[in-house]
Write an enzyme that holds these catalytic residues in place. Structure first.
Site, PDB file in Angstrom:
ATOM      1  N   PRO A 181       0.844  -1.188   0.000  1.00  0.00           N
ATOM      2  CA  PRO A 181       0.000   0.000   0.000  1.00  0.00           C
ATOM      3  C   PRO A 181       0.888   1.250   0.000  1.00  0.00           C
ATOM      4  CG  PRO A 181      -0.506  -1.455   1.856  1.00  0.00           C
ATOM      5  CD  PRO A 181       0.766  -1.940   1.251  1.00  0.00           C
ATOM      6  N   CYS A 182       0.699   2.103  -0.972  1.00  0.00           N
ATOM      7  CA  CYS A 182       1.579   3.274  -1.081  1.00  0.00           C
ATOM      8  C   CYS A 182       0.757   4.545  -1.210  1.00  0.00           C
ATOM      9  CB  CYS A 182       2.484   3.159  -2.301  1.00  0.00           C
ATOM     10  SG  CYS A 182       3.519   1.717  -2.318  1.00  0.00           S
ATOM     11  N   GLN A 183      -0.387   4.596  -0.538  1.00  0.00           N
ATOM     12  CA  GLN A 183      -1.276   5.755  -0.694  1.00  0.00           C
ATOM     13  C   GLN A 183      -0.561   7.054  -0.438  1.00  0.00           C
ATOM     14  OE1 GLN A 183      -1.845   3.233   1.298  1.00  0.00           O
ATOM     15  NE2 GLN A 183      -3.881   2.378   1.020  1.00  0.00           N
TER      16      GLN A 183
END
Ligand SMILES: C[S@@+](CC[C@H](N)C(=O)[O-])C[C@H]1O[C@@H](n2cnc3c(N)ncnc32)[C@H](O)[C@@H]1O
Length: 346
Positions: free
Chosen positions: A81-83
């Site tokens: 996850p690299c939001q």
């Protein structure tokens, strides 16, 4: 018999990405995620793999290698996850939010597989005016990988959904990876072709299908399967049923009388699937997207079909959790196309 390549799936969720690699005849040896329900689903459906619940933030790859007696890893796949990538100038900094990406990097650096696939939201390519992308290319180059990246549209690959995702494919042998070419540009699978054989009402888990398949896609998703799981409908309030009843197939809140426009304060509210088109990107269960015909949101099974999970793939956990697992996943058919293509480079 051709050799089966060994894969580790990091941030594996329920295993949509893994499923694609398994369908392409890879050997997914391990899946890691800190979400218990998703790992339960992963293990239920991937009998030859081992899904483990662990926080990847501080997980030591060496410990994993020893504990699971891992000898040889050909590929590492996953979607960290690299939001909220945080960058300073042109660099991804060692900020808390970037640690999950760094974990992926750490595992690749430790196992040194022949290649890796990192999946993410499409705007990762434009974040910080391309700084995030450049840093990813550099980080992996520094540990010996040449990356090619691309945005792929799932509906171009026989998935009944216009979902776009970015993929970074890294190879240790420095070859230029050529992404698979679209296979369904003029003949996209529609949402009707995807789900029209599933009934309006709930089916108890393990019940037989009520009708025969109506499309090639449905036959493919049934894959000889005889029974249905995860098809429990959501019972909406009378008011919701009344309002969505006014929206036509493929319509949205703009089709409602003006005074109802503001009933839900998001612009995706009151959206119906279009039966003659692929679905929009399915969500993780926020209940704004409705069936093209029925006055309810799609069931978990219908959502899974839209993601191209075969009906034999069963989701565990609460209904809320199941929606989230399905919505988070990489469509298996899209993953499969990438998996088949990478084989040529290993
Ligand atoms: C986009 S989803 C992955 C979907 C998966 N690739 C698939 O195709 O089904 C991202 C996953 O990262 C997991 N995750 C987030 N933070 C994590 C952490 N610190 N350690 C392990 N897993 C984590 C989430 O639980 C979620 O399942």
């Amino acid at each position: 018999m051709s050799k089966k390549y060994n894969v580790i799936d990091l941030f594996c969720g329920c295993g949509g990405l893994s499923q694609g690699f398994i369908e392409a005849d890879y050997n997914v040896i391990l899946g890691i995620d800190h979400w218990k329900d998703a790992i339960e689903t992963f293990n239920y459906n991937h009998k030859n793999s081992k899904g483990i619940v662990a926080d990847l933030l501080n997980l030591d790859p060496q410990e994993i290698k020893t504990r699971y007696a891992i000898e040889n890893v050909d590929l590492i796949v996953g979607g960290p996850p690299c939001q909220g990538f945080s960058i300073a100038g042109k660099r991804i900094i060692d900020d808390e939010r970037n640690q999950l990406y760094k974990s992926f990097l750490r595992f690749v650096d430790y196992f040194k597989p022949k290649g890796f696939v990192m999946e993410n939201v499409p705007n990762i390519l434009s974040m910080g005016n391309g700084a995030v992308k450049s840093q990813i290319l550099k980080d992996f180059k520094d540990i010996g990988y040449k990356i090619n990246y691309n945005k792929l549209l799932a509906s171009d690959f026989a998935v009944p959904q216009n979902r776009r995702r970015a993929f970074f494919v890294g190879l240790k042998n420095s070859l230029e990876f050529e992404f698979p070419k679209p296979i369904t540009t003029d003949n996209k699978i529609t949402s009707e072709e995807a789900i029209s054989d599933l009934p309006k009402d709930s089916l108890e888990d393990g019940c037989q299908y009520t009708i025969n398949p109506k499309s090639v896609f449905q036959r493919e998703m049934r894959n000889g399967n005889k029974v249905v799981f995860n098809h429990q409908i959501t019972n909406h309030s009378e008011k919701t049923v009344e309002i969505i009843g006014m929206v036509p197939d493929g319509g949205n809140y703009k089709d409602l009388p003006k005074e109802l426009h503001e009933t839900r304060k998001v612009n995706i509210a009151w959206t119906r699937l279009n039966s003659k088109k692929p679905s929009f990107t399915i969500d993780t269960g926020h209940r704004h997207h409705f069936h093209y015909e029925f006055n309810r949101v799609p069931t978990v099974r219908e959502s899974a079909r839209i993601q191209s999970f075969r009906d034999e793939f069963i989701f565990c956990g609460s209904k809320t959790s199941q929606y989230k697992q399905v919505g988070n996943a990489v469509p298996p058919l899209l993953a499969k196309e990438i998996a088949l293509k990478i084989k040529n480079y290993l």
